[in-house]
Design an enzyme around this catalytic site. Structure first.
Site, short mmCIF file in Angstrom:
data_model
loop_
_atom_site.label_atom_id
_atom_site.label_comp_id
_atom_site.label_asym_id
_atom_site.label_seq_id
_atom_site.Cartn_x
_atom_site.Cartn_y
_atom_site.Cartn_z
N ASN A 1 0.86 -1.15 -0.03
CA ASN A 1 -0.48 0.14 -0.06
C ASN A 1 0.70 0.80 0.00
OD1 ASN A 1 -2.61 -0.51 0.41
ND2 ASN A 1 -2.11 -2.29 1.45
N HIS B 1 -8.73 -1.22 5.31
CA HIS B 1 -8.47 -2.33 6.04
C HIS B 1 -9.67 -2.94 5.59
CE1 HIS B 1 -9.63 -4.85 9.34
NE2 HIS B 1 -11.10 -5.31 8.66
C1 GRF Z 1 -3.22 -4.15 3.78
O1 GRF Z 1 -4.52 -5.85 3.70
C2 GRF Z 1 -3.85 -3.74 4.97
O2 GRF Z 1 -5.65 -3.55 4.59
C3 GRF Z 1 -3.96 -4.12 5.97
O3 GRF Z 1 -2.86 -5.03 6.42
C4 GRF Z 1 -1.91 -5.12 5.25
C5 GRF Z 1 -1.23 -4.13 5.13
O4 GRF Z 1 -0.55 -5.20 3.39
N1 GRF Z 1 -4.35 -3.21 7.64
P1 GRF Z 1 0.48 -4.04 2.59
O5 GRF Z 1 1.91 -4.12 3.78
O6 GRF Z 1 0.73 -2.30 2.63
O7 GRF Z 1 1.35 -4.70 1.07
#
Ligand code: GRF
Length: 207
Positions: A19, A114
């Site tokens: 992300n 989330h």
């Molecule tokens: C994501 O699925 C987010 O929704 C959750 O943790 C995960 C993080 O993934 N809170 P990344 O580290 O961004 O790949």
């Protein structure tokens, strides 16, 4: 709307950082009234830190185990946020609860993603919990962070249909696709001062 001064963004991440990567890419390709100036982690091995370094973004790591209690830890994090003059905090896979000391100071300026449709399937295993429950529709929620667990006012939600042929891995993949599309949008809105909170409702103001 104050578009002149770019918001200084800190991204908190504990792990993989996909992300974070989506936000970096969005900032590069679409522009943002903000700049990711800091990536903070509780975990020195987080891949998110490597991604930040690759893009010349400053990093900071503090592990709570080095502090006598959570309050002291949180105040130390606040010091870093102050030093970097952070306006907006984005939680992108940050696996610790953000303390009330930080929430108080950054009320409606901390957002989280989330991987389920809140208020269903709160907690750390949102995708698996929804999958195991057998829901036909799940999704992604971006919300403001308050003192509760995944409980703050909702900014954006998008559904994902759970096809009956889906494995858990396939569902994870579909959820992440949506995350990477809508999280940068929420960051854009907050950087443009376009989010108005009325009780539990968040209004997205027009451009
Ligand atoms: C994501 O699925 C987010 O929704 C959750 O943790 C995960 C993080 O993934 N809170 P990344 O580290 O961004 O790949």
């Amino acid at each position: 709307m104050n578009r002149v001064v770019k918001k200084r963004i800190a991204v908190f991440a504990s792990g993989f950082g996909s992300n974070l990567q989506a936000m970096i890419d969005y900032q590069k390709n679409n522009g943002l009234n903000g700049e990711i100036v800091l990536v903070f982690s509780n975990n020195k091995d987080a891949l998110a830190l490597k991604r930040a370094e690759r893009h010349g973004i400053k990093t900071a790591v503090l592990s709570p185990s080095g502090y006598e209690d959570r309050k002291t830890y949180n105040l130390e994090i606040l010091k870093i946020l102050d030093e970097e003059r952070i306006d907006v905090v984005v939680l992108a896979g940050y696996m610790l609860l953000v303390g009330e000391e930080i929430i108080d100071r950054y009320r409606y300026r901390i957002i989280n993603i989330h991987p389920a449709l809140l208020p269903s399937f709160k907690g750390t295993h949102g995708i698996k919990d929804a999958f195991d429950y057998g829901v036909k529709i799940t999704g992604v929620t971006v919300h403001f962070v308050d003192e509760g667990l995944d409980s703050g006012p909702i900014i954006i939600q998008e559904h994902v249909i759970v096809d009956q042929g889906y494995s858990l891995e396939k569902l994870e993949e579909e959820i992440h696709k949506v995350e990477h599309r809508i999280f940068p949008l929420a960051v854009k809105y907050i950087c443009e001062d376009r989010l108005k909170v009325i009780g539990r409702k968040v209004i997205i103001l027009d451009e």
